[in-house]
Design a protein around this motif. Sequence first.
Motif, PDB file in Angstrom:
ATOM      1  N   VAL A 191       0.830  -1.212   0.000  1.00 17.61           N
ATOM      2  CA  VAL A 191       0.000   0.000   0.000  1.00 17.61           C
ATOM      3  C   VAL A 191       0.861   1.257   0.000  1.00 17.61           C
ATOM      4  O   VAL A 191       0.482   2.287  -0.575  1.00 17.61           O
ATOM      5  CB  VAL A 191      -0.933   0.001   1.240  1.00 17.61           C
ATOM      6  CG1 VAL A 191      -1.564   1.366   1.465  1.00 17.61           C
ATOM      7  CG2 VAL A 191      -2.008  -1.071   1.079  1.00 17.61           C
ATOM      8  N   PHE A 192       2.050   1.189   0.593  1.00 20.03           N
ATOM      9  CA  PHE A 192       2.814   2.390   0.911  1.00 20.03           C
ATOM     10  C   PHE A 192       3.951   2.659  -0.078  1.00 20.03           C
ATOM     11  O   PHE A 192       4.547   1.737  -0.637  1.00 20.03           O
ATOM     12  CB  PHE A 192       3.393   2.276   2.324  1.00 20.03           C
ATOM     13  CG  PHE A 192       2.338   2.116   3.383  1.00 20.03           C
ATOM     14  CD1 PHE A 192       1.744   3.226   3.966  1.00 20.03           C
ATOM     15  CD2 PHE A 192       1.932   0.842   3.792  1.00 20.03           C
ATOM     16  CE1 PHE A 192       0.769   3.073   4.944  1.00 20.03           C
ATOM     17  CE2 PHE A 192       0.954   0.687   4.756  1.00 20.03           C
ATOM     18  CZ  PHE A 192       0.369   1.805   5.335  1.00 20.03           C
ATOM     19  N   ARG A 193       4.280   3.945  -0.238  1.00 17.65           N
ATOM     20  CA  ARG A 193       5.498   4.350  -0.935  1.00 17.65           C
ATOM     21  C   ARG A 193       6.150   5.457  -0.111  1.00 17.65           C
ATOM     22  O   ARG A 193       5.483   6.164   0.650  1.00 17.65           O
ATOM     23  CB  ARG A 193       5.222   4.838  -2.354  1.00 17.65           C
ATOM     24  CG  ARG A 193       4.689   6.247  -2.447  1.00 17.65           C
ATOM     25  CD  ARG A 193       4.710   6.780  -3.871  1.00 17.65           C
ATOM     26  NE  ARG A 193       4.476   8.221  -3.885  1.00 17.65           N
ATOM     27  CZ  ARG A 193       4.436   8.947  -5.000  1.00 17.65           C
ATOM     28  NH1 ARG A 193       4.610   8.390  -6.178  1.00 17.65           N
ATOM     29  NH2 ARG A 193       4.233  10.256  -4.935  1.00 17.65           N
ATOM     30  N   CYS A 194       7.428   5.621  -0.249  1.00 19.65           N
ATOM     31  CA  CYS A 194       8.156   6.614   0.532  1.00 19.65           C
ATOM     32  C   CYS A 194       7.732   8.022   0.109  1.00 19.65           C
ATOM     33  O   CYS A 194       7.799   8.360  -1.079  1.00 19.65           O
ATOM     34  CB  CYS A 194       9.658   6.440   0.329  1.00 19.65           C
ATOM     35  SG  CYS A 194      10.638   7.659   1.246  1.00 19.65           S
ATOM     36  N   PRO A 195       7.320   8.866   1.051  1.00 19.32           N
ATOM     37  CA  PRO A 195       6.922  10.229   0.689  1.00 19.32           C
ATOM     38  C   PRO A 195       8.110  11.127   0.350  1.00 19.32           C
ATOM     39  O   PRO A 195       7.924  12.210  -0.214  1.00 19.32           O
ATOM     40  CB  PRO A 195       6.203  10.726   1.947  1.00 19.32           C
ATOM     41  CG  PRO A 195       6.811   9.940   3.059  1.00 19.32           C
ATOM     42  CD  PRO A 195       7.120   8.590   2.486  1.00 19.32           C
TER      43      PRO A 195
END
Length: 287
Positions: free
Chosen positions: A18-22
């Motif tokens: 779900v996540f990616r580095c901001p």
Amino acid sequence: MLKKIDQAALFLEKNQQVFRCPFCHEAMKAKDKTLFCSNRHRFDLSKKGTLYFLKQHVKTEYDQKMFQHRRALILNGMYDPLIALLAEKCQGERVLDVGCGEGSFLHLLEQQATLLPSVGFDLSKEGVYLASDYNQKHFFCVADLTNLPFNKGTFSTILNIFSPSNYQEFARVSQSNGQVIKVVPRSGYLKELRQAFFPEDLAKQHYSNEAVIAKFQETFPKMERKIVTYTFEIPENCQHSLLEMSPLEWSVTKERKEFLQKNLLSRITIDLEVLIGRFSADNMKNM
């Protein structure tokens, strides 16, 4: 029963995609209660089981006290007709709750609709900490609306209740044909409270969200519009919370507030417009 941080760690392990580095926009992996990317940007779970995705601390005026008063009203039925409508639209969806506050909308939605593991985020750490009180099937984090820490095509529904929008970011994190549900107040929303707070100021008693609606329609020309209007009988134990639940009270005089604390309102108008749009290939291309 698992601690909040352990429940959240399980969510990350099962849903790391779900996540990616901001910071660098690289994919992230979950390990040892941490999310990290190949560029060594690292985000550690708090004891509350939440993540903080901002580069620096942001102080908002939405404090724990206000969120607690808002929670009391939500859990005592103030928005039940709205939640029933949203539940019909969110059955089986993976939801991103934008500006989730203290998490009660997503919590009540889960009770009426079976959701896939979903995420709520807010700019206020105080709200997100309170949201972590709820069952950790879902996950809560502090994040920036303009730089969402989520991968492309992740969510089937973007839920946008009483909060700002960023349609470019919504399009990026939305699945193909994903829906955006935006809830905006109409002119009658909380009218009794506005009149009580500002009896001599007609400008503060009235407002319009037509510009917000026009922007939504520009993004979703085939949007669906639904009106939700009713009078809510406020339980006696929540009548004080009405005075403290919104930014309206920030500009009320001390004297006026003291008067109203002795003359509490027993009913309030809920007057909302629910806007529902779907991303097509065309409007996603134009974002």
